[in-house]
Design a protein around this motif. Structure first.
Motif, PDB file in Angstrom:
ATOM      1  N   ARG A 159       3.652  -8.679  -3.745  1.00  0.00           N
ATOM      2  CA  ARG A 159       3.979  -7.255  -3.816  1.00  0.00           C
ATOM      3  C   ARG A 159       5.397  -7.015  -3.316  1.00  0.00           C
ATOM      4  O   ARG A 159       6.107  -6.146  -3.820  1.00  0.00           O
ATOM      5  CB  ARG A 159       2.994  -6.457  -2.957  1.00  0.00           C
ATOM      6  CG  ARG A 159       1.622  -6.320  -3.546  1.00  0.00           C
ATOM      7  CD  ARG A 159       1.624  -5.297  -4.675  1.00  0.00           C
ATOM      8  NE  ARG A 159       1.823  -3.939  -4.186  1.00  0.00           N
ATOM      9  CZ  ARG A 159       2.364  -2.952  -4.910  1.00  0.00           C
ATOM     10  NH1 ARG A 159       2.792  -3.196  -6.141  1.00  0.00           N
ATOM     11  NH2 ARG A 159       2.501  -1.737  -4.409  1.00  0.00           N
ATOM     12  N   ALA A 160       5.790  -7.771  -2.294  1.00  0.00           N
ATOM     13  CA  ALA A 160       7.124  -7.608  -1.712  1.00  0.00           C
ATOM     14  C   ALA A 160       7.739  -8.978  -1.487  1.00  0.00           C
ATOM     15  O   ALA A 160       7.071  -9.901  -1.027  1.00  0.00           O
ATOM     16  CB  ALA A 160       7.045  -6.837  -0.398  1.00  0.00           C
ATOM     17  N   LEU A 161       9.017  -9.092  -1.808  1.00  0.00           N
ATOM     18  CA  LEU A 161       9.755 -10.344  -1.659  1.00  0.00           C
ATOM     19  C   LEU A 161      10.996 -10.078  -0.813  1.00  0.00           C
ATOM     20  O   LEU A 161      11.823  -9.235  -1.158  1.00  0.00           O
ATOM     21  CB  LEU A 161      10.166 -10.879  -3.035  1.00  0.00           C
ATOM     22  CG  LEU A 161      11.070 -12.114  -3.071  1.00  0.00           C
ATOM     23  CD1 LEU A 161      10.363 -13.315  -2.448  1.00  0.00           C
ATOM     24  CD2 LEU A 161      11.480 -12.432  -4.508  1.00  0.00           C
ATOM     25  N   ALA A 186      11.661  -8.312 -10.131  1.00  0.00           N
ATOM     26  CA  ALA A 186      11.322  -6.905  -9.931  1.00  0.00           C
ATOM     27  C   ALA A 186      10.819  -6.270 -11.218  1.00  0.00           C
ATOM     28  O   ALA A 186       9.782  -5.588 -11.233  1.00  0.00           O
ATOM     29  CB  ALA A 186      12.541  -6.142  -9.404  1.00  0.00           C
ATOM     30  N   ASP A 187      11.527  -6.498 -12.317  1.00  0.00           N
ATOM     31  CA  ASP A 187      11.185  -5.836 -13.580  1.00  0.00           C
ATOM     32  C   ASP A 187       9.894  -6.364 -14.196  1.00  0.00           C
ATOM     33  O   ASP A 187       9.073  -5.584 -14.699  1.00  0.00           O
ATOM     34  CB  ASP A 187      12.325  -6.006 -14.585  1.00  0.00           C
ATOM     35  CG  ASP A 187      13.592  -5.285 -14.168  1.00  0.00           C
ATOM     36  OD1 ASP A 187      13.497  -4.361 -13.335  1.00  0.00           O
ATOM     37  OD2 ASP A 187      14.674  -5.646 -14.671  1.00  0.00           O
ATOM     38  N   GLU A 188       9.710  -7.678 -14.171  1.00  0.00           N
ATOM     39  CA  GLU A 188       8.587  -8.281 -14.893  1.00  0.00           C
ATOM     40  C   GLU A 188       7.339  -8.437 -14.040  1.00  0.00           C
ATOM     41  O   GLU A 188       6.212  -8.350 -14.551  1.00  0.00           O
ATOM     42  CB  GLU A 188       9.011  -9.639 -15.458  1.00  0.00           C
ATOM     43  CG  GLU A 188      10.144  -9.527 -16.473  1.00  0.00           C
ATOM     44  CD  GLU A 188      10.641 -10.872 -16.969  1.00  0.00           C
ATOM     45  OE1 GLU A 188       9.879 -11.866 -16.886  1.00  0.00           O
ATOM     46  OE2 GLU A 188      11.802 -10.941 -17.442  1.00  0.00           O
ATOM     47  N   LEU A 189       7.510  -8.680 -12.733  1.00  0.00           N
ATOM     48  CA  LEU A 189       6.353  -8.819 -11.847  1.00  0.00           C
ATOM     49  C   LEU A 189       6.098  -7.553 -11.044  1.00  0.00           C
ATOM     50  O   LEU A 189       5.128  -7.488 -10.291  1.00  0.00           O
ATOM     51  CB  LEU A 189       6.554 -10.005 -10.893  1.00  0.00           C
ATOM     52  CG  LEU A 189       6.849 -11.361 -11.521  1.00  0.00           C
ATOM     53  CD1 LEU A 189       6.917 -12.442 -10.440  1.00  0.00           C
ATOM     54  CD2 LEU A 189       5.786 -11.725 -12.561  1.00  0.00           C
ATOM     55  N   HIS A 190       6.972  -6.562 -11.192  1.00  0.00           N
ATOM     56  CA  HIS A 190       6.863  -5.275 -10.476  1.00  0.00           C
ATOM     57  C   HIS A 190       6.896  -5.466  -8.963  1.00  0.00           C
ATOM     58  O   HIS A 190       6.268  -4.716  -8.209  1.00  0.00           O
ATOM     59  CB  HIS A 190       5.591  -4.527 -10.898  1.00  0.00           C
ATOM     60  CG  HIS A 190       5.476  -4.347 -12.378  1.00  0.00           C
ATOM     61  ND1 HIS A 190       6.324  -3.532 -13.093  1.00  0.00           N
ATOM     62  CD2 HIS A 190       4.630  -4.911 -13.289  1.00  0.00           C
ATOM     63  CE1 HIS A 190       6.004  -3.592 -14.373  1.00  0.00           C
ATOM     64  NE2 HIS A 190       4.991  -4.419 -14.531  1.00  0.00           N
ATOM     65  N   THR A 191       7.633  -6.475  -8.533  1.00  0.00           N
ATOM     66  CA  THR A 191       7.748  -6.788  -7.114  1.00  0.00           C
ATOM     67  C   THR A 191       8.844  -5.947  -6.480  1.00  0.00           C
ATOM     68  O   THR A 191       9.877  -5.678  -7.089  1.00  0.00           O
ATOM     69  CB  THR A 191       8.079  -8.283  -6.946  1.00  0.00           C
ATOM     70  OG1 THR A 191       7.025  -9.058  -7.512  1.00  0.00           O
ATOM     71  CG2 THR A 191       8.250  -8.660  -5.477  1.00  0.00           C
ATOM     72  N   ALA A 192       8.622  -5.528  -5.231  1.00  0.00           N
ATOM     73  CA  ALA A 192       9.655  -4.871  -4.434  1.00  0.00           C
ATOM     74  C   ALA A 192      10.482  -5.955  -3.754  1.00  0.00           C
ATOM     75  O   ALA A 192       9.932  -6.799  -3.048  1.00  0.00           O
ATOM     76  CB  ALA A 192       9.018  -3.964  -3.391  1.00  0.00           C
TER      77      ALA A 192
END
Length: 263
Positions: A159-161, A186-192
């Motif tokens: 969720r967050a990197l 961020a764009d493809e995995l929707h990670t913050a």
């Protein structure tokens, strides 16, 4: 809290409020507040000693906060151990990469993926790792090791990197290949994504927003686009000339609703 971007709502994944952090009871970071949204890349900038690494270590659970709150997806995570936060979706790429040097790249990825995970997504994002899978991590080049460190952090689709100085010791041409990967994460995995990076111009090319720290305090927040256009302001921040920075920042208001660079 959520923000509307291109008609869709993106929640705050990590929120830090009034954070004091440091070592042996001595605060290095004071009264720090920041947030990262889903599918957003945020650059945390500042000169050496500004408190950036301490901030990341405290969010990731490697240091207990001295005061303040840290939340992920609305839940209080302040002071929780790093291994629990990792299982809960928070990944950290530390400055030293922390790879298992005697294991192959494939084995490093498998350890992070767990019994039910796979690393297909990672190899799509970092195709150069394919040729390294059966080589020991300790024998990889610096750029390959950093790719592996990032791959190991994202193999569970966090969720967050949090990434601390990804470019340290790497040639600029390697950095130029690696940083766009974070935009894709961020764009493809929707990670913050929260990124500490010494190559300021390159970091701001892929970031949505930036925070600037000096002497343990947050002194500026703005969109990456605004920060890219204000080299005079960034220079004053990095030199620790806070009076000059405050003067220059008069027309640079925080822009927490900035549209993500990835659209």
């Amino acid at each position: 809290m959520v923000a509307t971007v291109n008609g869709s709502e993106r929640a705050r994944v990590v929120e830090v409020e009034a954070l004091d952090a440091g070592y042996n009871g001595n605060a290095v970071v004071r009264d720090l507040s920041l947030h990262i949204r889903e599918a957003e890349v945020v650059a945390l900038l500042g000169a050496n000693g500004a408190g950036k690494t301490t901030t990341l270590a405290t969010i990731a659970g490697l240091q207990r906060p001295l005061a303040g709150t840290v939340r992920m997806d609305g839940k209080d995570i302040a002071g929780k151990p790093a291994h629990r936060l990792a299982r809960g979706g928070l990944s950290l790429v530390p400055e030293g990469r922390a790879l298992f040097a005697s294991l192959t790249a494939r084995e490093n990825l498998r350890l992070s993926a767990g019994r039910d995970g796979n690393h297909d997504d990672v190899l799509d994002l970092l195709p150069e790792l394919r040729k390294c899978l059966d080589r020991k991590a300790g024998l990889l080049s610096g750029g390959e090791q950093q790719m592996l460190a990032v791959g190991r952090a994202i193999v569970r689709r966090p969720r967050a990197l949090l990434i601390d100085e990804m470019s340290l010791g790497l040639a600029p041409v390697v950095v130029e290949r690696l940083l766009p990967v974070l935009r894709r994460v961020a764009d493809e995995l929707h990670t913050a994504v929260l990124l500490v990076e010494q190559h300021v111009a390159l970091a701001l090319e892929i970031a949505d927003r930036g925070y600037v720290m000096a002497h343990g305090r947050l002194i500026l927040e703005s969109s990456a686009a605004r920060l890219r256009s204000r080299r005079d302001l960034l220079k004053a921040c990095y030199l620790g000339d806070l009076d000059r920075a405050a003067e220059l920042a008069g027309d640079t208001e925080p822009d927490s609703s900035a549209e993500p660079a990835g659209g």
